[in-house]
Structures are given as C-alpha cells and as structure tokens.
Design an enzyme around this catalytic site. Sequence first.
Site, PDB file in Angstrom:
ATOM      1  N   ASP A 334       0.876  -1.161   0.000  1.00 16.46           N
ATOM      2  CA  ASP A 334       0.000   0.000   0.000  1.00 16.46           C
ATOM      3  C   ASP A 334       0.920   1.220   0.000  1.00 16.46           C
ATOM      4  O   ASP A 334       2.104   1.108   0.339  1.00 16.46           O
ATOM      5  CB  ASP A 334      -0.877  -0.028   1.259  1.00 16.46           C
ATOM      6  CG  ASP A 334      -1.686   1.235   1.412  1.00 16.46           C
ATOM      7  OD1 ASP A 334      -2.352   1.629   0.449  1.00 16.46           O
ATOM      8  OD2 ASP A 334      -1.637   1.832   2.507  1.00 16.46           O
ATOM      9  N   ASP A 578      -1.207  -0.632   6.215  1.00 15.07           N
ATOM     10  CA  ASP A 578      -1.376  -0.128   7.576  1.00 15.07           C
ATOM     11  C   ASP A 578      -2.791   0.310   7.885  1.00 15.07           C
ATOM     12  O   ASP A 578      -3.132   0.514   9.046  1.00 15.07           O
ATOM     13  CB  ASP A 578      -0.441   1.066   7.817  1.00 15.07           C
ATOM     14  CG  ASP A 578      -0.944   2.334   7.137  1.00 15.07           C
ATOM     15  OD1 ASP A 578      -0.892   3.399   7.754  1.00 15.07           O
ATOM     16  OD2 ASP A 578      -1.403   2.238   5.984  1.00 15.07           O
TER      17      ASP A 578
END
Length: 684
Positions: A334, A578
């Site tokens: 990500d 995250d």
Amino acid sequence: MVALTKKQKKHLKRILVALGLFLVVFALPFEAWLPEPYALYAEFAAFLVPYLIAGHDVLRKAGHGVVNGQVFDENFLMSVATIGAFALVFFPESDPHMAEGAAVMIFYQVGEWFQGYAVGKSRQSIADMMDIAPEYANLLVEGELEEVDPDEVAVGDTIVVKPGERIPLDGIIVAGSSQLDTAALTGESAPRAAEVGDQVISGCVNLSGALTVQVTKAYEDSTVARILELVENASERKARTESFITRFARYYTPIVTGCALALAVLPPLAAGLPWSDWVQRGLIFLVVSCPCALVISVPLSFFGGIGGASRKGILVKGGNYLEALAKADTVVFDKTGTLTTGSFAVTAVLPQSGVNPAEILAWAAHAESLSTHPVAQSVVRAFTDGVEEAASAVAAGPAERTFAVGKRIRSELVGDVQEISGQGVIAQVSDVFGIQPADAGADVLDGMQTSEACGDTFHEIMVGNGKLLAAHNVVYDEVESTGTVLYAAKDGVYLGAVVISDAVKPDAQAAIAALHEVGVRRTVMLSGDRPQVAEAVAAELGVDECQGGLLPQDKVQRVEDLLGELQGTKGTLCFVGDGINDAPVLTRADVGIAMGALGSDAAIEAADVVLMDDKPSSIALAVRIARRTMAIVWQNIVIALGVKLAILALAAVGFATMWLAVFGDVGVCVIAVLNAMRAMRIRS
C-alpha cells in the site's frame, strides 16, 4: 548468558554427579579385585548406580507412557535400549555393555539439558517482551495520584507517567515532555522525543520528564496487550515443516522399534545365529533411531527465529508465517502510511473563479471532520491551525456567532455524513458560511472571515476524488499535481480543489533496494490515490510496478491476479499495509505484513507479521531472518537423518558399536540444538 532456573541447576547437578560416578566406576579394575563372574556382577551393580541417578525419571516416564498407551516415544526407546545393554550380562558369550548402557542414559540427559537451556535462551526474548507488561498506572483523580491496575483505567482518564516508569496505556500527551525508550517494542536503541500532542504507546519507558497522558484505549485494546497476545499465540501456529516432523516422528518411532525387534529376534530364530550378537545390534539400532534430534531442533529453530525477530521489533504470529515469508517472491505495498509517512499537509487551495480559497477550506474541513482518514485530517488541521486563538474567542450568543477561518470545527453544524470508500465524503453542512471582508485585526486565511447565522438550511458538500464528482454528474476541472487532489462541490456546483502532499518515508527507497538484494523478484505498489501521484512515488522509490486509483475491492482483485501468476511456483506473495481498508488484502495474501506502531487495529489483527517500528526496511530484515531460520531447519534435518541412516545401516550389518550409537543419538542431538540456537542471533 541466560540465568539457569532452579530446575535446570538441579538437572545439571544430577548429570554431573552421575558422570563423576561413571568415570570412577569406569576406572576401577574389577577384574583385578574379584574372580569371574563376581567381577562382572560387581561391575554391573556399580554402573547401575550412575545409570539410575541419571535416568530414573526417563524410566518412570517410559513406564507411565506404557500404562497410558503412549508407548513409542524417546523415553521408551532410551529405556529399552539401556536396559537391554545391561541385560547382555546374562549372555555369557557377549562382551559386557553396562558401561555403554550407563553412558547412553547419561549423555541422553546431557542432550536433554542442552535442549532445556536452548529453549530457555530462545524464550528469553519472549520473557523480555513480557516485561513490557505494566504492573500499575498512576491515575490522576481530583489532583491526586492513585496507583491502580492498568485494566481499571478507562478511556478518557488521565494518568501520570514518572521518569523511569513504563507507559501502561496508549494515549496522548497533554502535559510534559520527555525521551522515550522504545527498544522493547521496536528494537531501536535511540530514544524518541515526546511532547504535548504526541501519541504514546504502552510498553515504552519514560526516560526523563514526567508525562501527563490522556488514555485513548482500554488496556485490553492497548499496544502492549496486543503484542503480548501475538507473542503468546505464536507457538500455536506450526510451520508445515514443523508439522511434518511431528507427524513423521509419530510413525517413524514404532516403525524403527519394530525393525530393531526384528533385527534382534529373526536371525537367531531363522538361522540359529548367536542371540547376544543380534540383540546387541537391535539395541544399537534402537539407540540410534531415537528421533529427538529432529523433534527438538526443528521446533526450536522456528522458536528461535520468532524470538530473535521479536527483539528487532518484528512480531511473527507463527512458524507457518516464518516459513512462508522465507519464500517471498512478490511484495505488494500500500502507499499511504506504508511507503509514505501518512502525514499529509495542505499545500495549495485552487479555487474556481469568484470563489475564495478560505470558503473552500471551511466547507471541506467541516465535511471531512468526522473522517479518520489522514487526508481528511490534514484538511481539518489546515482549517483549525489557521489562527492561534482557541474556541473561546467565538461569541457565546445563540443567535449569531462569528469566527475566523482557523477556529475549531463546529460539529453541531454538520449533519448526515456519507463516507464512500475509495472516493470521498458527502456531508450535509449548515448554511453558515457567508463570506464577508475581514476586520482589520483578524488573522484569517486570505483576509476573509466567515459569519454564522445558525439556521436549519443545509448544503450538500462533496469532497473527494474525481470519481466522486463524476458519479454525481458534477462538472469539474481536473488538476494535474503530484500531490493528492481533493475536489470540493457545494450543492452540485464545483468550488475548487485542495492539494495535499504526503512525504515518502526516509528508508522507503532503501527498503525496496534491500528487498531486491535478498532475492525478492517483484515489488508492486497498489494505491487508492490518483495514478499520477502513485506513479511518481513508485518511480522515486524504484518499485517495479504500480497501479493507482484503486478501491479496496480493486486491491483484493489485483492481489488475486498476482497470486494466480504465482501458482505452480514455490514463491509466496506478501502484502504490506497499515490502514483499515488494507485488512481484506492482508488476509488474502500469503503473508500479510502490518505497520504496527501506528497502524490500525484491524490491519494488525488481519496481518501475519507486524512491524513495530513502522519502517519498510524491516521487511527485508524479516525475510532474511525467515530464510536463515529455514536454512538452519533444513541443516538440522539433513544432519540428523544423514548421520542416523548411516549408523543404522552400520548397526544392521554389525559394524556399529554402542559408543557410535551414543554419538548418533546424543551427539547429533546436541549438534542440532546448538545449530538451532543460531537462529536466535539476528544481525541487522
């Protein structure tokens, strides 16, 4: 050096006493003192003493296993082999083997002691980790400190952390400044500065000044509780290799026991060969066949690797994930909060003709005020940090109040808010922003201020990416920028854009290079951000492939496609994220890696590996630890099986002695255990 437990000291003392007596008996000249067969019987009795001192617990466990139907284990093999060695005294034509029988038991206990020591050493990092558990919290009640259990503190309570104390709960500093020792959590030796407004996590040690902290999470949801739960559960998830060894030993032991029995009985019965010779071969076969080197060293290697990684701030939830991580072929990232800091800041406001930038920021901030997304929070900060005066500067009259752009968000003026995943928000905001010229002394954005006439009229405010406005048929001017662009519209009319930038993490570029160095073939970045922004970051970091503008479900589909490309290979796919939106992808990947210190609870719960220092460079270290651990595992398997098979073959044809059998069992076990202990030593 690991301090020995009381049990380990007692065990070592027993071994040393037995070994000392064995050496004394071994040196005694029984034949010179007594005629045969009395010398033989005296030697039998003398060797029996160190044998029983060393092995009485093994004999007891073997008997207990026979009574309870759990016959085939190492205690049974050791008992049968050593009792058989002593029993050879009843075969006059054979050489006495009491010395070998006692030696097998003593050196077997030496191997057991080394195993216990190694396990204790590998548990030391876990024990150190357990020390992060706080014993108490200083709860501030009516100006007085009250020492309470951490689980008695509620969210919103205020605690005081004195210098030298461990922070008991997650929270935000409301008073004081200090340096924090985060080594137990992140593996970093350098202390971190902490001041008012900073988030602190439980488990850190306050080094200098007193801190007043407002608690944001209950103890059971705190960082320290979450870490302890992960570590405690790690041993329950066995790697495929570890599970295979367990199953292998379950079938291997009865098979070799049957082979040893056949070797001892069939040749004398079928061919009339000497019983003593073939019983001795069967006993040697039994001693060598004990699988303790495999059963002990393989789990110990995984346990050591997990423990060593935890000292570096890398929490691996089980040996199975360590094994999968060692095969990492593709690492998918990500972007926001993973390769970038996630610390967004408004860098430009681009209005349409006739629209004031302050108006755009005010509408956007109120619409985004309920969102926890870092981009949304950056818009709110740009609004609230515009001037220094606190909310008390706002007039208290109920009918009409005025405030400058830069004051606090008035949440009561925000109606329904709809957050559309991957696009933005649509909020109903009260008609409070009539732009007027600022007073001469006002410190406001672009010299404008807002007046608030509290009415019941609400406007539909859209703030998000181009997909959001396009989906609602709002015509807008696309902005080309390497930052994140939020477009704002009021009642279907485009107002302008807010540009937000996110800094790349300092070690992100080195992290990508390190992954390629350790043999990761492919790095991919998937982002919900605009393709231009994502591609600019990917090019800066050296990521192999990049795709932007993805919704959470698009990320899952892309990971599914990458997993399909890996089918038929031994490689695995790791996903690093995250945010809460990353949880589905973390779950779907072969290995999900979460940024733990600042990552969301949902991401950490879904992940298989947690990086407590939030550094992408720790991923390459985790892969190196995993690969080194697996190399040690396979070294132990090859050493144990190779040596044992060679000695078993020699035993079957009569070329192996009982002393060689001792080495084949105990010696190989000690070598394997010492090799497994290498997994605990981690180099950065």
